[in-house]
Design a protein around this motif. Sequence first.
Motif, PDB file in Angstrom:
ATOM      1  N   ASP A   1       0.811  -1.217   0.000  1.00 23.20           N
ATOM      2  CA  ASP A   1       0.000   0.000   0.000  1.00 23.20           C
ATOM      3  C   ASP A   1       0.848   1.272   0.000  1.00 23.20           C
ATOM      4  O   ASP A   1       0.330   2.359  -0.240  1.00 23.20           O
ATOM      5  N   LEU A   2       2.136   1.144   0.309  1.00 25.41           N
ATOM      6  CA  LEU A   2       2.996   2.309   0.503  1.00 25.41           C
ATOM      7  C   LEU A   2       3.813   2.615  -0.741  1.00 25.41           C
ATOM      8  O   LEU A   2       4.050   1.751  -1.571  1.00 25.41           O
ATOM      9  N   ARG A   3       4.259   3.868  -0.836  1.00 22.31           N
ATOM     10  CA  ARG A   3       5.173   4.284  -1.902  1.00 22.31           C
ATOM     11  C   ARG A   3       6.028   5.438  -1.365  1.00 22.31           C
ATOM     12  O   ARG A   3       5.656   6.110  -0.398  1.00 22.31           O
ATOM     13  N   GLN A   4       7.155   5.666  -1.997  1.00 23.31           N
ATOM     14  CA  GLN A   4       8.020   6.756  -1.574  1.00 23.31           C
ATOM     15  C   GLN A   4       7.272   8.069  -1.700  1.00 23.31           C
ATOM     16  O   GLN A   4       6.466   8.249  -2.610  1.00 23.31           O
ATOM     17  N   GLY A   5       7.507   8.963  -0.755  1.00 28.94           N
ATOM     18  CA  GLY A   5       6.878  10.273  -0.782  1.00 28.94           C
ATOM     19  C   GLY A   5       5.607  10.382   0.029  1.00 28.94           C
ATOM     20  O   GLY A   5       5.162  11.482   0.322  1.00 28.94           O
ATOM     21  N   LEU A   6       4.990   9.240   0.406  1.00 28.61           N
ATOM     22  CA  LEU A   6       3.795   9.287   1.256  1.00 28.61           C
ATOM     23  C   LEU A   6       4.178   9.806   2.635  1.00 28.61           C
ATOM     24  O   LEU A   6       5.284   9.552   3.115  1.00 28.61           O
ATOM     25  N   THR A   7       3.271  10.489   3.283  1.00 30.05           N
ATOM     26  CA  THR A   7       3.475  10.907   4.663  1.00 30.05           C
ATOM     27  C   THR A   7       2.816   9.860   5.556  1.00 30.05           C
ATOM     28  O   THR A   7       1.653   9.523   5.362  1.00 30.05           O
ATOM     29  N   VAL A   8       3.581   9.319   6.498  1.00 33.81           N
ATOM     30  CA  VAL A   8       3.086   8.254   7.365  1.00 33.81           C
ATOM     31  C   VAL A   8       3.383   8.551   8.819  1.00 33.81           C
ATOM     32  O   VAL A   8       4.227   9.380   9.148  1.00 33.81           O
TER      33      VAL A   8
END
Length: 68
Positions: free
Chosen positions: A10-17
Amino acid sequence: MSNERPTAEDLRQGLTVEIVQGDQDVRSEDQEPIIGEVATIYEDDPEGPTVELKNGVVGHVKSVVHDE
């Protein structure tokens, strides 16, 4: 995204988590989550996928932070 923790898929670079550092107890209510942008995604883990933020902090993802 649902209340369940996201998977590495579900994740990718640049997402804020929102993460909890790997060496800290995720059940501790005193623990402040760290919020930052994903730089590297490692793998899924029972405590949430492991990521490295752009600031170098490594931890388990608790949730994705959505823009309001």
